[in-house]
Design a protein around this motif. Structure first.
Motif, mmCIF file in Angstrom:
data_model
loop_
_atom_site.group_PDB
_atom_site.id
_atom_site.type_symbol
_atom_site.label_atom_id
_atom_site.label_comp_id
_atom_site.label_asym_id
_atom_site.label_seq_id
_atom_site.Cartn_x
_atom_site.Cartn_y
_atom_site.Cartn_z
ATOM 1 N N LEU A 71 53.740 44.232 45.127
ATOM 2 C CA LEU A 71 52.380 44.623 45.423
ATOM 3 C C LEU A 71 51.505 43.667 46.169
ATOM 4 O O LEU A 71 51.468 42.377 46.000
ATOM 5 N N ARG B 228 47.893 42.767 48.346
ATOM 6 C CA ARG B 228 46.552 42.877 48.485
ATOM 7 C C ARG B 228 46.039 44.259 47.711
ATOM 8 O O ARG B 228 45.171 45.086 48.283
ATOM 9 N N CYS B 229 46.599 44.539 46.492
ATOM 10 C CA CYS B 229 46.002 45.197 45.711
ATOM 11 C C CYS B 229 45.021 44.781 44.605
ATOM 12 O O CYS B 229 45.109 43.732 44.419
ATOM 13 N N SER B 230 44.299 45.727 44.036
ATOM 14 C CA SER B 230 43.320 45.489 43.031
ATOM 15 C C SER B 230 43.506 46.265 41.780
ATOM 16 O O SER B 230 43.617 47.564 41.988
ATOM 17 N N MET C 192 53.705 39.919 43.295
ATOM 18 C CA MET C 192 52.229 40.098 43.381
ATOM 19 C C MET C 192 52.025 39.256 44.524
ATOM 20 O O MET C 192 51.827 37.946 44.244
ATOM 21 N N CYS D 43 46.788 39.705 45.429
ATOM 22 C CA CYS D 43 46.102 40.843 44.383
ATOM 23 C C CYS D 43 44.952 40.105 43.546
ATOM 24 O O CYS D 43 44.939 39.074 43.195
#
Length: 185
Positions: free
Chosen positions: A111, A113-115, A145, A148
């Motif tokens: 993952l 730059r996922c939020s 990650m 994130c």
């Protein structure tokens, strides 16, 4: 956009090579599975949104309990095998018994730059990571990650942001506002 009530999931990947860009998984309520279930193969996600999805729910109009049929993993994504990469994806207000946003039980997941916000689960409000998988799926669920954001997620038991059930199953870098119950390993 994938939406509505399903029996096994909004999209089930059992093999091959799949790429999705700017795809929305919204309001998917499944009895067994998740909005996206990856069993084998490789899937790439770019700028996708997973919003208001529920693992273990009954179809619309039913008066039954929301979580049923045993333990339900991953309201947004359930990974049983294969490999998944997600770049710039958003996981908002998803629900599952273990892993509101993502449940990684087998295979691998990166993952970037996922939020994750507003996701709810018993363990791992945003993400649940385990080193085991269901029968027939490769073991070794792991998550990496990178940059994130995990904020405002809720776990009713452990790991509001992240729950890691086995050592060495997750690595994290980025913003750590994990939410209620924090990080658990």
């Amino acid at each position: 956009m994938l939406d509505g009530s399903e029996t096994l999931g909004g999209l089930v990947v059992q093999g091959g090579d799949v790429d999705l860009k700017s795809t929305r998984f919204e309001g998917i309520a499944v009895r067994r599975g998740s909005a996206l279930e990856v069993r084998a193969g490789r899937i790439g996600l770019v700028d996708c949104t997973f919003r208001n999805n529920t693992a273990g729910s009954t179809p619309s109009g039913s008066s039954s309990s929301v979580i049923q049929f045993g333990i339900q993993f991953g309201g947004g994504i359930r990974i049983l095998g294969g490999e998944i990469t997600a770049l710039g994806c958003r996981f908002v207000a998803n629900r599952g018994e273990m892993g509101g946003g993502v449940a990684a039980l087998g295979g691998g997941c990166v993952l970037t730059r996922c939020s994750f916000s507003g996701n709810v689960a018993r363990r791992g409000g945003a993400i649940y990571v385990s080193g085991w998988a269901e029968a027939g799926a490769p073991a070794g669920g792991g998550v990496d990650m990178i940059d994130c954001s995990i904020e405002g997620n809720v776990a009713t038991e452990l790991g509001g942001g992240l729950y890691v059930a086995s050592p060495d199953a997750a690595s994290a870098g980025g913003q750590a506002g994990y939410g209620q119950a924090g990080f658990w390993q």
